[in-house]
Every structure is written in structure tokens, then in C-alpha cells.
Design a protein around this motif. Structure first.
Motif, PDB file in Angstrom:
ATOM      1  N   GLY A   7       0.861  -1.183   0.000  1.00 46.17           N
ATOM      2  CA  GLY A   7       0.000   0.000   0.000  1.00 46.17           C
ATOM      3  C   GLY A   7       0.891   1.225   0.000  1.00 46.17           C
ATOM      4  N   ILE A   8       0.293   2.388  -0.186  1.00 45.24           N
ATOM      5  CA  ILE A   8       1.099   3.615  -0.207  1.00 45.24           C
ATOM      6  C   ILE A   8       0.317   4.742   0.460  1.00 45.24           C
ATOM      7  N   GLY A   9       1.020   5.780   0.904  1.00 39.16           N
ATOM      8  CA  GLY A   9       0.344   6.893   1.578  1.00 39.16           C
ATOM      9  C   GLY A   9      -0.348   6.381   2.830  1.00 39.16           C
ATOM     10  N   GLY A  10      -1.605   6.739   2.980  1.00 45.38           N
ATOM     11  CA  GLY A  10      -2.344   6.327   4.166  1.00 45.38           C
ATOM     12  C   GLY A  10      -2.521   4.828   4.284  1.00 45.38           C
ATOM     13  N   SER A  11      -2.337   4.104   3.206  1.00 41.80           N
ATOM     14  CA  SER A  11      -2.463   2.647   3.256  1.00 41.80           C
ATOM     15  C   SER A  11      -1.135   1.981   3.602  1.00 41.80           C
ATOM     16  N   ASP A  12      -0.165   2.806   3.967  1.00 41.72           N
ATOM     17  CA  ASP A  12       1.164   2.293   4.325  1.00 41.72           C
ATOM     18  C   ASP A  12       1.712   2.986   5.578  1.00 41.72           C
ATOM     19  N   SER A  36      -5.508  -0.817  -0.209  1.00 43.35           N
ATOM     20  CA  SER A  36      -5.760   0.351  -1.048  1.00 43.35           C
ATOM     21  C   SER A  36      -7.231   0.719  -0.959  1.00 43.35           C
ATOM     22  N   LYS A  37      -7.485   1.916  -0.486  1.00 41.10           N
ATOM     23  CA  LYS A  37      -8.878   2.365  -0.378  1.00 41.10           C
ATOM     24  C   LYS A  37      -9.561   2.274  -1.742  1.00 41.10           C
ATOM     25  N   THR A  38      -8.891   2.785  -2.765  1.00 37.13           N
ATOM     26  CA  THR A  38      -9.504   2.834  -4.094  1.00 37.13           C
ATOM     27  C   THR A  38      -9.274   1.566  -4.901  1.00 37.13           C
ATOM     28  N   PHE A  39      -8.225   0.844  -4.588  1.00 33.87           N
ATOM     29  CA  PHE A  39      -7.774  -0.327  -5.353  1.00 33.87           C
ATOM     30  C   PHE A  39      -7.483   0.037  -6.810  1.00 33.87           C
ATOM     31  N   THR A  40      -7.063   1.277  -7.021  1.00 34.40           N
ATOM     32  CA  THR A  40      -6.668   1.700  -8.375  1.00 34.40           C
ATOM     33  C   THR A  40      -5.300   2.384  -8.352  1.00 34.40           C
ATOM     34  N   THR A  41      -4.738   2.588  -7.170  1.00 35.96           N
ATOM     35  CA  THR A  41      -3.486   3.351  -7.071  1.00 35.96           C
ATOM     36  C   THR A  41      -2.368   2.629  -7.828  1.00 35.96           C
ATOM     37  N   GLN A  42      -1.751   3.380  -8.738  1.00 42.06           N
ATOM     38  CA  GLN A  42      -0.797   2.758  -9.669  1.00 42.06           C
ATOM     39  C   GLN A  42       0.315   1.992  -8.948  1.00 42.06           C
ATOM     40  N   GLU A  43       0.905   2.635  -7.941  1.00 41.35           N
ATOM     41  CA  GLU A  43       2.032   2.018  -7.240  1.00 41.35           C
ATOM     42  C   GLU A  43       1.615   0.691  -6.613  1.00 41.35           C
ATOM     43  N   THR A  44       0.479   0.727  -5.923  1.00 40.43           N
ATOM     44  CA  THR A  44       0.025  -0.455  -5.192  1.00 40.43           C
ATOM     45  C   THR A  44      -0.376  -1.570  -6.148  1.00 40.43           C
ATOM     46  N   MET A  45      -1.095  -1.215  -7.205  1.00 41.25           N
ATOM     47  CA  MET A  45      -1.545  -2.267  -8.121  1.00 41.25           C
ATOM     48  C   MET A  45      -0.359  -2.871  -8.876  1.00 41.25           C
ATOM     49  N   GLY A  73     -10.933   8.495   5.721  1.00 39.18           N
ATOM     50  CA  GLY A  73      -9.919   9.076   4.844  1.00 39.18           C
ATOM     51  C   GLY A  73      -8.643   8.245   4.889  1.00 39.18           C
ATOM     52  N   GLY A  74      -7.909   8.199   3.786  1.00 39.47           N
ATOM     53  CA  GLY A  74      -6.701   7.370   3.716  1.00 39.47           C
ATOM     54  C   GLY A  74      -5.741   7.622   4.873  1.00 39.47           C
ATOM     55  N   ARG A  75      -5.466   8.888   5.169  1.00 43.47           N
ATOM     56  CA  ARG A  75      -4.476   9.195   6.208  1.00 43.47           C
ATOM     57  C   ARG A  75      -5.025   9.033   7.617  1.00 43.47           C
ATOM     58  N   PHE A  76      -6.322   8.681   7.710  1.00 40.20           N
ATOM     59  CA  PHE A  76      -6.951   8.420   9.012  1.00 40.20           C
ATOM     60  C   PHE A  76      -7.358   6.939   9.114  1.00 40.20           C
ATOM     61  N   GLN A 126       3.760  13.851   8.367  1.00 41.04           N
ATOM     62  CA  GLN A 126       3.903  14.631   7.128  1.00 41.04           C
ATOM     63  C   GLN A 126       2.673  14.448   6.248  1.00 41.04           C
ATOM     64  N   GLN A 127       2.252  13.191   6.078  1.00 40.30           N
ATOM     65  CA  GLN A 127       1.062  12.989   5.249  1.00 40.30           C
ATOM     66  C   GLN A 127      -0.187  13.513   5.956  1.00 40.30           C
ATOM     67  N   LEU A 128      -0.330  13.114   7.228  1.00 45.64           N
ATOM     68  CA  LEU A 128      -1.541  13.503   7.962  1.00 45.64           C
ATOM     69  C   LEU A 128      -1.732  15.019   7.919  1.00 45.64           C
ATOM     70  N   MET A 178       0.249  17.541   6.134  1.00 45.61           N
ATOM     71  CA  MET A 178       0.433  18.334   4.910  1.00 45.61           C
ATOM     72  C   MET A 178      -0.599  17.973   3.835  1.00 45.61           C
ATOM     73  N   GLU A 179      -1.000  16.709   3.756  1.00 49.11           N
ATOM     74  CA  GLU A 179      -2.049  16.377   2.788  1.00 49.11           C
ATOM     75  C   GLU A 179      -3.380  16.973   3.245  1.00 49.11           C
ATOM     76  N   SER A 180      -3.552  17.098   4.545  1.00 44.33           N
ATOM     77  CA  SER A 180      -4.810  17.648   5.061  1.00 44.33           C
ATOM     78  C   SER A 180      -4.849  19.175   4.975  1.00 44.33           C
ATOM     79  N   GLY A 219      -4.878  17.978  -4.703  1.00 45.46           N
ATOM     80  CA  GLY A 219      -3.541  18.362  -5.152  1.00 45.46           C
ATOM     81  C   GLY A 219      -2.663  17.211  -5.591  1.00 45.46           C
ATOM     82  N   VAL A 220      -3.047  15.986  -5.269  1.00 42.40           N
ATOM     83  CA  VAL A 220      -2.198  14.860  -5.691  1.00 42.40           C
ATOM     84  C   VAL A 220      -2.593  14.347  -7.071  1.00 42.40           C
ATOM     85  N   GLU A 221      -3.680  14.883  -7.620  1.00 39.51           N
ATOM     86  CA  GLU A 221      -4.231  14.303  -8.845  1.00 39.51           C
ATOM     87  C   GLU A 221      -3.462  14.666 -10.113  1.00 39.51           C
TER      88      GLU A 221
HETATM   89  O1  F6P Z   1      -1.555  10.321  -2.269  1.00 42.95           O
HETATM   90  C1  F6P Z   1      -2.907  10.385  -2.481  1.00 42.95           C
HETATM   91  C2  F6P Z   1      -3.656   9.265  -1.830  1.00 42.95           C
HETATM   92  O2  F6P Z   1      -4.955   9.290  -2.326  1.00 42.95           O
HETATM   93  C3  F6P Z   1      -3.641   9.323  -0.310  1.00 42.95           C
HETATM   94  O3  F6P Z   1      -4.573  10.183   0.209  1.00 42.95           O
HETATM   95  C4  F6P Z   1      -3.873   7.904   0.035  1.00 42.95           C
HETATM   96  O4  F6P Z   1      -3.568   7.644   1.362  1.00 42.95           O
HETATM   97  C5  F6P Z   1      -2.960   7.228  -0.948  1.00 42.95           C
HETATM   98  O5  F6P Z   1      -3.087   8.003  -2.126  1.00 42.95           O
HETATM   99  C6  F6P Z   1      -3.268   5.788  -1.228  1.00 42.95           C
HETATM  100  O6  F6P Z   1      -4.539   5.613  -1.781  1.00 42.95           O
HETATM  101  P1  F6P Z   1      -5.250   4.213  -1.828  1.00 42.95           P
HETATM  102  O7  F6P Z   1      -5.409   3.726  -0.434  1.00 42.95           O
HETATM  103  O8  F6P Z   1      -6.548   4.438  -2.509  1.00 42.95           O
HETATM  104  O9  F6P Z   1      -4.356   3.282  -2.615  1.00 42.95           O
END
Ligand code: F6P
Length: 552
Positions: free
Chosen positions: A155-160, A208-217, A268-271, A350-352, A354-356, A509-511
């Protein structure tokens, strides 16, 4: 009649822009200690096991009163109630914000509109617990019949960051499983973790909250291939689980439905570390450890929801930040945990934060009239002292510090721990006190330096002082106190969002970067930039990279 928000901001601006009655500067701290021997007691507060000491900031009773009036004028308490009531306070994503429901007892009955959020949470917690205990007890095993010894969270970001930070803080060799975290799409990360894993004994969580995040998939696909190659295609079903809100995508990826642990879009991902995203923690630390973490966070929630603003730790931490960022114009904050186990806390914060709080428009979509989230960075003490603390002591920009101290260690080396704490306390004292020219001069004269040398070195040996820090003291680092600490920062972020009237819960802003990477990728695959599609720098760099890749 209550003061307007604008009047409160003006009052704070006036306090920050005018010398105090005693002539000292609004950012000065030393004179406040000189004038008030009770300052520590006056500006320290407790919640549960945590002590927050704001006395080494330039807050005065007058400044704090103005900040508390701002909190009232900004309807902080009403906004807090709206969040707890499941209102859609994340207006730009049309979502409730209910991470507090994740750690509340069933009877707390949090609701998100029609939905009984607490019921949903406890149904998932029960499944997570059964799964965790099944793995630990050996009822759930790998495809070859071996017990799982390692869990890999992809996972990445809040999922990591949250789970990785907690695992780093609380894992000991006595824990039931080892946890590993894979985030970066840079496959060097996978190559680094891979040799530590035996596929027969590794349980893989795709978080992955979305299950579409490029890095994670991308990483999930790499690891799925690794499992298939080692154990055969059938093994994937036994070895992979998903933590996600996107149940269609988890099934399309090939994860069986009883291995999907869901959560809802009001997390939210970071929560999210308290949701199924924390499953790696339950597996690595044991269910009791995860439950204690939730209980610690719940204790802070109860404090946050009920304590008056003047005694409310998250609100006070937020108000001190408003004073530093908006009153005094300090653009950054350093997080210095004096505990090696909290090494990843700065990354999580930092994520919690600055992303917020990295937002430039209000909830109404107008440009904010003042600065918002500061730059947050950090390192464990004492390492920070030998790295960036020079700038914080003597640089041109004051950087407020959060100094996190843990009174009792979990090792038998009392001498090391005393040295650690002495350093943490000393940094805060040095930042506040500084060293005057007279003190520096006397010190050099005592050391026998010639007068000319004293004069030459003097400007370099002066510390301006009056540099603020907040101390957070934990009696001991365990799952319960860590839960409180992390929830303290979560609620601080909420308070700042409310005070600055921004949406702390979206992250548009991450989009843009994601979109542009999506456009560049096929051009790299094709071996040439699309003519005219990019600025000259991006195109030039692409050509260099493609040429270098061919040379390799
Ligand atoms: O970096 C943007 C972001 O959407 C974060 O808010 C989130 O924690 C991270 O990507 C990972 O997203 P996901 O859990 O959907 O893979």
C-alpha cells in the motif's frame, strides 16, 4: 455579542505585531519564564496518559484568550459536533468523516446518514479478529500447509504510513508475526524486501482504499506473480487478502470475497490505520495489541469531544500552531520523537498534516486570507541534533518543534535512556533560552581565548533563543499511549481545518501528477516523447532518460 472571525484574526495580528506591555517582543519566551515561576503549570495540560507542555512557546494568557475566541468564532465546537454526527464535513468529496467510529464501542452508534457506521465497523472488526486468530492459531495456513510467519502489506500513503509507523513502534521479537511494508513503485523496494520472505509462509495484504493506485496495483501484480511462480496459480487465493472500499476491483484482481476486509468512504486514507488497513498490525502485534491501539485512540476521542477548549489538547496544539504560523509567520514545524521506535512518526505526520492542511482555498472556494499548513518534517532525537538542528538553533527562520519524550523505556539500559532524555530536554531548553552575547563572551574568556579571538567568534557563538517547542510526554510507549498520541495529532488537524475554514479531508492536489504520469508512461513505453506534448525541460529529460536507458 460574540466577536467575528475577522475581528479575532485582527486581534491575533495585533498581538503578534506589537510589543508586549513589558516591552518584550510577541515571540519572546525567556521573559515569560522570568516573570512567572508557575508558567509550566499554567501552560501544561493532561489528557489520559499524555502531558502537553506549551510553556516553552510565546503563548501568554492574553494570546491564548484571543486564540480561544477565534476557536469560538470559527465554531470549532459546532464543527466537531457535525463531524461526530456523521455530517458530510468533507464537502468537496460529499463524504462524512468518521474515523472516530473505527475505535468506538458498538454502543457509540456513529451514523453516516442512514448508515449505522458502528455496526459496519464492528462487523469488520469481528472478521478481522477471526482471521487474525485463525492465522495465529494455524487454522488458516498457506497453500503448502505451512503456518504464516510474515505479513507483507502492499500500500502507499495512508495505506502504508500509519501501519508501518505503528509496526515500527510496537513490534518486538515476541510478537506473533513479522510485518513488512512495500510502498514505492520503484521495484528496488520489492527487490529489497523479497529476500526476507519465503512465499510458503507469507501472507500478502493489498491495502488500497480505491484499489486503483498505480504504485500499489503494480506491486500487487509483481507479488502475485512471485506467489504464482513459487507455489502455483491456486496459491494466490490462499496467500492474498485485500483491504479496500472497492469490492469490484478486489474481485477482478482475483482476491476471494472472504479475504476482502472492507471499509467505507467516510474513512480518509491518512486516518485509516484504525480500519481494516490496520490488519497487518493485528497480525503482527496480535489482536490484543491492535485492540489497545484502538482503545488509546478512543480515549483521546473522548477527551477531544468533551474537554473544554481551554483544556483540550488537540485544540491547544492547533491554536499554538495558528499563533506560530499566522501570528508569528513561522512556516515550518519539526517533529522530534526522542524514541527510536517512533522513527516513522514524522513520515506519518507529514502525510496527515500536509495532505490535510496544504490548501489555498476555503471551504467556500475563495482564496484563504492567511497561511495554512506549515511544512512538517522530522527525525528521531538525538539523530536530528546531528543533522538539521543547527538551522533551528541559529538559522534565520524559527521552526517550532514538537519534542516527544517517553519516560520509561522497554530496555534495561538506564544510562542510555537518561542520556536520551537529557538531550531531549536540553534541546528544548537551548531553543528557548539561547545564549546571549554576554554569556558566550564569558564562556570564551573563561576558556582562555584571546580578546581578539573572542570578538571574532562572538557573533557565531550567540544563540538567539526564544525558539518555541511543545513537549509531549508519554509515561511509556505502548499500544494504548501510541493510540492516544496519533489521535491527538488527527484531532489537531481537524481543529486547524476548522480554524482556517479549509477542507482538511480532501487531497485534490495529488491528482495532477497522477494524470501527467499517466500521459508520460505510454511515451516512455513507445521510446519517444510526443512532439509538442510537453515543455522543453520535460521533453529534454525524457530524451536523456531514453538515450541513457538504451546505453545501459
Ligand atoms: O496520495 C494520495 C492518496 O490518495 C492518499 O490520500 C492515500 O492515502 C494514498 O493516495 C493511497 O490511496 P489508496 O489507499 O486508494 O491506494
Amino acid at each position: 455579542m460574540a466577536e467575528s472571525v475577522a475581528a479575532c484574526w485582527a486581534r491575533i495580528g495585533a498581538l503578534a505585531g506589537t510589543p508586549r506591555r513589558d516591552g518584550s517582543a510577541p515571540g519572546a519566551i525567556r521573559p515569560l519564564f522570568a516573570a512567572d515561576p508557575e508558567r509550566f503549570a499554567r501552560f501544561s495540560r493532561r489528557a489520559g496518559e499524555l502531558l502537553l507542555d506549551l510553556s516553552k512557546t510565546s503563548l501568554t494568557e492574553e494570546v491564548l484568550a484571543a486564540l480561544l475566541d477565534l476557536a469560538r468564532a470559527a465554531e470549532l465546537e459546532g464543527k466537531r459536533a457535525a463531524m461526530a454526527a456523521g455530517k458530510k464535513v468533507n464537502a468537496t468529496e460529499d463524504r462524512a468523516v468518521l474515523h472516530m467510529a473505527l475505535r468506538a464501542p458498538r454502543r457509540a452508534a456513529f451514523r453516516a446518514g442512514e448508515e449505522d457506521a458502528s455496526k459496519e465497523v464492528h462487523a469488520t472488526l469481528a472478521r478481522m479478529r477471526a482471521f487474525t486468530e485463525g492465522v495465529h492459531g494455524g487454522a488458516i495456513r498457506g497453500a503448502t500447509g505451512e503456518r504464516f510467519t510474515d505479513v507483507l502489506n502492499i500500500g502507499i500513503g495512508g495505506s502504508d504510513l500509519g501501519p508501518a509507523m505503528v509496526a515500527r513502534a510496537l513490534w518486538t521479537p515476541a510478537c506473533p508475526m513479522r510485518a513488512h511494508y512495500l510502498a514505492n513503485v520503484d521495484a528496488h523496494a520489492w527487490e529489497e524486501v523479497r529476500p526476507r520472505l519465503d512465499p510458503r509462509r507469507t501472507l500478502v495484504l493489498v491495502a488500497s482504499k480505491t484499489f486503483t493506485t498505480q504504485e500499489t496495483m503494480t506491486n500487487a501484480a509483481l507479488v502475485r506473480e512471485w506467489l504464482r511462480a513459487a507455489l502455483g496459480p491456486q496459491a494466490v487465493a490462499e496467500h492474498m487478502a485485500a483491504l479496500s472500499t472497492n469490492l469490484h476491483a478486489t474481485s477482478a484482481f482475483g482476491i476471494r470475497s472472504d479475504r476482502v476486509f472492507p471499509f467505507r468512504d467516510w474513512v480518509g486514507g491518512r486516518f485509516s490505520l484504525w480500519s481494516s488497513i490496520g490488519l497487518s498490525l493485528a497480525l503482527a502485534l496480535g489482536w490484543e495489541g491492535f485492540a489497545r491501539l484502538l482503545a488509546g485512540a478512543r480515549a483521546m476521542d473522548e477527551h477531544f469531544l468533551s474537554a473544554p477548549l481551554a483544556d483540550n489538547l488537540p485544540a491547544l496544539l492547533a491554536l499554538a500552531e495558528v499563533w506560530h504560523v499566522n501570528g508569528l509567520g513561522y512556516p515550518a514545524r519539526a517533529v522530534l520523537p526522542y524514541d527510536e521506535r517512533l522513527a516513522r512518526l514524522p513520515a506519518h505526520l507529514q502525510q496527515l498534516e500536509m495532505e490535510s492542511l496544504g490548501k489555498r482555498v476555503t471551504l467556500a472556494g475563495t482564496l484563504v486570507a492567511h497561511a495554512t499548513g506549515p511544512v512538517v518534517f522530522g527525525e528521531p532525537g538525538t539523530n536530528a541534533q546531528h543533522s538539521f538542528m543547527q538551522l533551528i538553533h541559529q538559522g534565520t527562520t524559527p521552526v517550532p518543534c514538537d519534542i516527544i519524550l517517553v519516560a520509561r523505556p522497554d530496555h534495561p539500559h538506564a544510562d542510555s535512556h537518561r542520556k536520551l532524555l537529557a538531550n531531549g530536554l536540553a534541546q528544548a531548553e537551548a531553543l528557548m533560552r539561547g545564549k546571549t552575547a554576554a554569556e558566550a563572551k564569558a564562556e570564551m574568556q573563561k576558556a582562555g581565548l584571546a580578546e581578539a579571538e573572542v570578538a571574532r567568534l562572538l557573533p557565531h557563538r550567540v544563540f538567539p533563543g526564544d525558539r518555541p517547542s511543545a513537549a509531549i510526554l508519554l509515561p511509556h510507549l505502548d499500544a494504548f499511549t501510541l493510540g492516544q498520541l496519533v489521535a491527538l495529532y488527527e484531532h489537531k488537524v481537524f481543529c486547524l481545518g476548522a480554524l482556517w475554514n479549509i477542507n482538511a479531508f480532501d487531497q485534490w492536489g495529488v491528482e495532477l501528477g497522477k494524470q501527467l504520469a499517466g500521459a508520460i508512461l505510454p511515451e516512455l513505453e513507445a521510446g519517444a516523447p510526443r512532439p509538442g506534448a510537453h515543455d522543453a525541460s520535460t521533453e529534454g529529460l525524457m530524451r536523456e532518460i531514453l538515450a541513457a536507458a538504451q546505453g545501459g
